[in-house]
Design a protein around this motif. Structure first.
Motif, PDB file in Angstrom:
ATOM      1  N   LEU A   4       0.832  -1.206   0.000  1.00  0.00           N
ATOM      2  CA  LEU A   4       0.000   0.000   0.000  1.00  0.00           C
ATOM      3  C   LEU A   4       0.862   1.250   0.000  1.00  0.00           C
ATOM      4  CD1 LEU A   4      -2.805   1.281   0.167  1.00  0.00           C
ATOM      5  CD2 LEU A   4      -2.665   1.109   2.669  1.00  0.00           C
ATOM      6  N   ALA A   5       1.974   1.232   0.732  1.00  0.00           N
ATOM      7  CA  ALA A   5       2.872   2.389   0.766  1.00  0.00           C
ATOM      8  C   ALA A   5       3.492   2.618  -0.603  1.00  0.00           C
ATOM      9  CB  ALA A   5       3.958   2.166   1.818  1.00  0.00           C
ATOM     10  N   HIS A   6       3.885   1.521  -1.293  1.00  0.00           N
ATOM     11  CA  HIS A   6       4.443   1.651  -2.641  1.00  0.00           C
ATOM     12  C   HIS A   6       3.415   2.253  -3.587  1.00  0.00           C
ATOM     13  CE1 HIS A   6       8.298  -0.325  -2.035  1.00  0.00           C
ATOM     14  NE2 HIS A   6       7.699  -1.348  -1.420  1.00  0.00           N
ATOM     15  N   ILE A   7       2.200   1.801  -3.505  1.00  0.00           N
ATOM     16  CA  ILE A   7       1.133   2.314  -4.399  1.00  0.00           C
ATOM     17  C   ILE A   7       0.901   3.798  -4.141  1.00  0.00           C
ATOM     18  CG2 ILE A   7      -1.314   2.165  -4.939  1.00  0.00           C
ATOM     19  CD1 ILE A   7      -1.126  -0.842  -4.389  1.00  0.00           C
ATOM     20  N   MET A   8       0.849   4.198  -2.889  1.00  0.00           N
ATOM     21  CA  MET A   8       0.607   5.606  -2.557  1.00  0.00           C
ATOM     22  C   MET A   8       1.755   6.485  -3.042  1.00  0.00           C
ATOM     23  SD  MET A   8      -1.056   5.307   1.244  1.00  0.00           S
ATOM     24  CE  MET A   8      -1.244   7.073   1.346  1.00  0.00           C
ATOM     25  N   SER A  10       3.875   5.814  -5.538  1.00  0.00           N
ATOM     26  CA  SER A  10       3.822   5.844  -7.020  1.00  0.00           C
ATOM     27  C   SER A  10       2.715   6.777  -7.502  1.00  0.00           C
ATOM     28  CB  SER A  10       3.597   4.428  -7.563  1.00  0.00           C
ATOM     29  OG  SER A  10       4.666   3.579  -7.181  1.00  0.00           O
ATOM     30  N   THR A  11       1.581   6.752  -6.849  1.00  0.00           N
ATOM     31  CA  THR A  11       0.468   7.657  -7.200  1.00  0.00           C
ATOM     32  C   THR A  11       0.883   9.095  -7.007  1.00  0.00           C
ATOM     33  OG1 THR A  11      -1.108   5.948  -6.524  1.00  0.00           O
ATOM     34  CG2 THR A  11      -1.928   8.209  -6.723  1.00  0.00           C
ATOM     35  N   THR A  12       1.617   9.369  -5.959  1.00  0.00           N
ATOM     36  CA  THR A  12       2.091  10.737  -5.703  1.00  0.00           C
ATOM     37  C   THR A  12       3.030  11.194  -6.809  1.00  0.00           C
ATOM     38  OG1 THR A  12       1.930  10.368  -3.323  1.00  0.00           O
ATOM     39  CG2 THR A  12       3.309  12.202  -4.059  1.00  0.00           C
ATOM     40  N   ILE A  38       6.420  15.263 -22.349  1.00  0.00           N
ATOM     41  CA  ILE A  38       7.764  14.684 -22.214  1.00  0.00           C
ATOM     42  C   ILE A  38       8.371  15.077 -20.882  1.00  0.00           C
ATOM     43  CG2 ILE A  38      10.125  14.729 -23.125  1.00  0.00           C
ATOM     44  CD1 ILE A  38       8.861  15.053 -25.936  1.00  0.00           C
ATOM     45  N   ALA A  39       8.207  16.340 -20.482  1.00  0.00           N
ATOM     46  CA  ALA A  39       8.745  16.799 -19.198  1.00  0.00           C
ATOM     47  C   ALA A  39       8.065  16.066 -18.050  1.00  0.00           C
ATOM     48  CB  ALA A  39       8.541  18.306 -19.055  1.00  0.00           C
ATOM     49  N   ALA A  40       6.760  15.840 -18.172  1.00  0.00           N
ATOM     50  CA  ALA A  40       6.039  15.116 -17.120  1.00  0.00           C
ATOM     51  C   ALA A  40       6.539  13.688 -16.991  1.00  0.00           C
ATOM     52  CB  ALA A  40       4.535  15.123 -17.413  1.00  0.00           C
ATOM     53  N   SER A  41       6.815  13.076 -18.187  1.00  0.00           N
ATOM     54  CA  SER A  41       7.312  11.700 -18.158  1.00  0.00           C
ATOM     55  C   SER A  41       8.680  11.634 -17.505  1.00  0.00           C
ATOM     56  CB  SER A  41       7.401  11.154 -19.594  1.00  0.00           C
ATOM     57  OG  SER A  41       6.125  11.133 -20.190  1.00  0.00           O
ATOM     58  N   VAL A  42       9.536  12.622 -17.809  1.00  0.00           N
ATOM     59  CA  VAL A  42      10.885  12.646 -17.198  1.00  0.00           C
ATOM     60  C   VAL A  42      10.785  12.777 -15.687  1.00  0.00           C
ATOM     61  CG1 VAL A  42      13.022  13.986 -17.047  1.00  0.00           C
ATOM     62  CG2 VAL A  42      11.992  13.538 -19.301  1.00  0.00           C
ATOM     63  N   VAL A  43       9.898  13.685 -15.261  1.00  0.00           N
ATOM     64  CA  VAL A  43       9.723  13.862 -13.808  1.00  0.00           C
ATOM     65  C   VAL A  43       9.242  12.572 -13.160  1.00  0.00           C
ATOM     66  CG1 VAL A  43       8.340  15.043 -12.049  1.00  0.00           C
ATOM     67  CG2 VAL A  43       9.312  16.338 -13.959  1.00  0.00           C
ATOM     68  N   PHE A  44       8.296  11.861 -13.830  1.00  0.00           N
ATOM     69  CA  PHE A  44       7.783  10.601 -13.256  1.00  0.00           C
ATOM     70  C   PHE A  44       8.874   9.534 -13.181  1.00  0.00           C
ATOM     71  CE2 PHE A  44       5.717   6.452 -13.820  1.00  0.00           C
ATOM     72  CZ  PHE A  44       4.900   6.441 -12.696  1.00  0.00           C
ATOM     73  N   LEU A  45       9.699   9.449 -14.261  1.00  0.00           N
ATOM     74  CA  LEU A  45      10.778   8.461 -14.276  1.00  0.00           C
ATOM     75  C   LEU A  45      11.817   8.760 -13.208  1.00  0.00           C
ATOM     76  CD1 LEU A  45      11.266   7.976 -18.145  1.00  0.00           C
ATOM     77  CD2 LEU A  45      10.238   6.377 -16.515  1.00  0.00           C
ATOM     78  N   ILE A  46      12.117  10.078 -13.033  1.00  0.00           N
ATOM     79  CA  ILE A  46      13.079  10.449 -11.988  1.00  0.00           C
ATOM     80  C   ILE A  46      12.544  10.055 -10.616  1.00  0.00           C
ATOM     81  CG2 ILE A  46      14.160  12.385 -10.794  1.00  0.00           C
ATOM     82  CD1 ILE A  46      14.353  13.764 -13.545  1.00  0.00           C
ATOM     83  N   VAL A  48      10.380   7.652 -10.016  1.00  0.00           N
ATOM     84  CA  VAL A  48      10.424   6.188  -9.891  1.00  0.00           C
ATOM     85  C   VAL A  48      11.843   5.716  -9.577  1.00  0.00           C
ATOM     86  CG1 VAL A  48      10.139   4.023 -11.171  1.00  0.00           C
ATOM     87  CG2 VAL A  48       8.399   5.818 -11.356  1.00  0.00           C
ATOM     88  N   GLN A  49      12.844   6.355 -10.246  1.00  0.00           N
ATOM     89  CA  GLN A  49      14.233   5.975 -10.012  1.00  0.00           C
ATOM     90  C   GLN A  49      14.652   6.263  -8.576  1.00  0.00           C
ATOM     91  OE1 GLN A  49      16.066   4.338 -12.167  1.00  0.00           O
ATOM     92  NE2 GLN A  49      17.837   4.236 -10.754  1.00  0.00           N
ATOM     93  N   LEU A  50      14.262   7.454  -8.116  1.00  0.00           N
ATOM     94  CA  LEU A  50      14.581   7.794  -6.724  1.00  0.00           C
ATOM     95  C   LEU A  50      13.922   6.803  -5.755  1.00  0.00           C
ATOM     96  CD1 LEU A  50      14.262  11.700  -6.826  1.00  0.00           C
ATOM     97  CD2 LEU A  50      16.358  10.342  -6.585  1.00  0.00           C
ATOM     98  N   HIS A  51      12.688   6.422  -6.076  1.00  0.00           N
ATOM     99  CA  HIS A  51      11.980   5.466  -5.218  1.00  0.00           C
ATOM    100  C   HIS A  51      12.668   4.101  -5.235  1.00  0.00           C
ATOM    101  CE1 HIS A  51       8.694   3.675  -3.035  1.00  0.00           C
ATOM    102  NE2 HIS A  51       8.480   2.770  -4.010  1.00  0.00           N
ATOM    103  N   CYS A  52      13.133   3.679  -6.421  1.00  0.00           N
ATOM    104  CA  CYS A  52      13.850   2.394  -6.503  1.00  0.00           C
ATOM    105  C   CYS A  52      15.141   2.435  -5.717  1.00  0.00           C
ATOM    106  CB  CYS A  52      14.133   2.056  -7.978  1.00  0.00           C
ATOM    107  SG  CYS A  52      12.666   1.635  -8.917  1.00  0.00           S
ATOM    108  N   MET A  53      15.867   3.582  -5.814  1.00  0.00           N
ATOM    109  CA  MET A  53      17.110   3.712  -5.053  1.00  0.00           C
ATOM    110  C   MET A  53      16.830   3.650  -3.542  1.00  0.00           C
ATOM    111  SD  MET A  53      19.036   6.696  -7.300  1.00  0.00           S
ATOM    112  CE  MET A  53      20.378   6.791  -6.113  1.00  0.00           C
TER     113      MET A  53
END
Length: 405
Positions: A4-8, A10-12, A38-46, A48-53
């Motif tokens: 649930l924490a991961h989902i919340m 990721s939603t954020t 494109i900028a929104a996608s970059v922000v989302f990927l960043i 996600v990457q920060l979350h994975c780290m």
């Protein structure tokens, strides 16, 4: 971290990216909608990457903590195993020592009993040979015509030979039994001690009483052997009794023959010194005549036993004019007096003063051979604390279930 924490989270990240893609084209007019996406996608990927780290770092820390916890649990388990191993070794050592001590006790008892049996075989054999020689001599005298004064000798010899033969085979066949007679507290008649007696059985299990063999045993030198064999029968009962009835004592008679046996008596003393735990159970009893004429060597040996906790009793009292202080100093604890001696007031001490006189030297007076209720009524008037006799119970086989053991 939970699902649930991961989902919340990721939603954020997705909401932040959507907000960036919607706001940037309005702030920077030069950006079109595609560039905003494109900028929104970059922000989302960043994000996600920060979350994975973060997840990787958190997982690594959690793994390290778990490994440390496992290592600690492993170390605790190893320590417990070592402690259990030490306890097991200590227990094994105790069992080994206890087994060795028990083996030594059994070996000592077997050695003493073997000595007794050898004495029986030797002495009874000599006695029988002596009587056979006498019979041959008598037969030769008859054939030569010599007149011999021989009142009932043939019957006496046959009877003696039979009794000696019975004793010989009884000892070889383990048919010398231990009988116990209660010593009771008065007036309650509660059993507090037992006196030990020997009974011999023949091949048909008929009991031969001491009155039938005692004189012959004394003449042939077997009475000491029988007395000491009785003692070891008593020790067997004590070992079976274990910790039950801790105040219960067993009186064992030691004859003058045993006291003066230079082969057996030192061995007997050594055995008792090595088994001083029996001192709480055994009381060695001597006739008054033997107490008065004990040699200095016997006195020293008994004193050594006394210092190890063993106590003594004097019976067959014929003269009450005894040095009670001397008895007390020699580790005597009990004195047995015939009820007739007290009731006939054939004493140097008035019966009313008996208990106090003996108690002054830590001696307990036991009145024996009490056979009638009238006798007990009379001795209770003198404050006697202990009694023994057929009124309270006859000697019974030590395995008899009616005994309070």
């Amino acid at each position: 971290m939970t699902l649930l924490a991961h989902i919340m989270i990721s939603t954020t990240y997705a909401l932040i990216a959507t907000l960036v893609g919607f706001v940037l084209p309005r702030i920077f007019v030069s950006l079109d909608t595609t560039e905003g996406l494109i900028a929104a996608s970059v922000v989302f990927l960043i994000g996600v990457q920060l979350h994975c780290m973060y997840i990787w770092k958190f997982g690594k820390t959690d793994t390290v903590n778990r490994l440390l916890a496992l290592h600690q649990d492993y170390q605790v388990t190893i320590d417990r195993l070592e402690e259990n191993k030490r306890e097991q070794e200590a227990l094994r050592e105790q069992v080994y020592k206890a087994g060795n001590e028990k083996d030594k006790e059994i070996i000592s008892e077997m050695h003493v009993l073997q000595t007794l049996l050898n004495q029986v075989i030797e002495k009874s054999g000599k006695s029988l040979e002596h009587r056979v020689d006498q019979a041959h001599a008598l037969e030769g005298a008859k054939q030569s015509g010599k007149k011999i004064f021989q009142p009932d000798l043939q019957e006496l010899e046959r009877s003696d030979g039979e009794v000696l033969n019975i004793m010989h085979h009884a000892l070889e066949g383990n048919r010398v039994d231990l009988y116990l007679q209660p010593i009771v507290a008065l007036p309650s008649r509660r059993v507090v001690h037992y006196e030990s007696y020997s009974r011999v059985r023949d091949d048909e299990d008929n009991v031969i009483f001491p009155s039938q063999y005692l004189r012959l045993a004394e003449d042939s030198g077997l009475v000491g052997t029988l007395d000491n064999l009785l003692l070891f029968r008593c020790i067997q009962v004590i070992r079976r009794l274990g910790p039950r009835r801790p105040d219960l004592r067993f009186f064992c008679n030691i004859s003058s023959i045993s006291l003066n046996d230079k082969e057996f008596f030192p061995q007997f003393v050594d055995f008792m010194m090595e088994n001083s735990e029996l001192s709480d159970r055994l009381v060695f009893e001597f006739a008054q005549k033997d107490v008065l004429r004990q040699s200095s060597g016997v006195r020293r040996s008994l004193a050594n036993l006394g210092r190890r906790g063993f106590r003594f009793s004097m019976d067959q009292v014929m003269d009450m004019n005894v040095d009670l202080a001397d008895l007390g100093s020699r580790y005597f604890r009990y004195v047995k007096v015939d009820v007739a001696m007290i009731l006939e007031q054939n004493l140097d001490i008035h019966p009313d003063d008996l208990k106090e006189s003996f108690a002054r030297y830590d001696l307990d007076l036991i009145v024996e051979k009490i056979e009638t209720d009238q006798s007990i009524v009379e001795i209770l008037d003198f404050g006697i604390d202990y009694g023994q006799g057929f009124l309270f119970g006859e000697p019974r086989l030590s395995s008899d279930t009616r005994l309070d053991l």
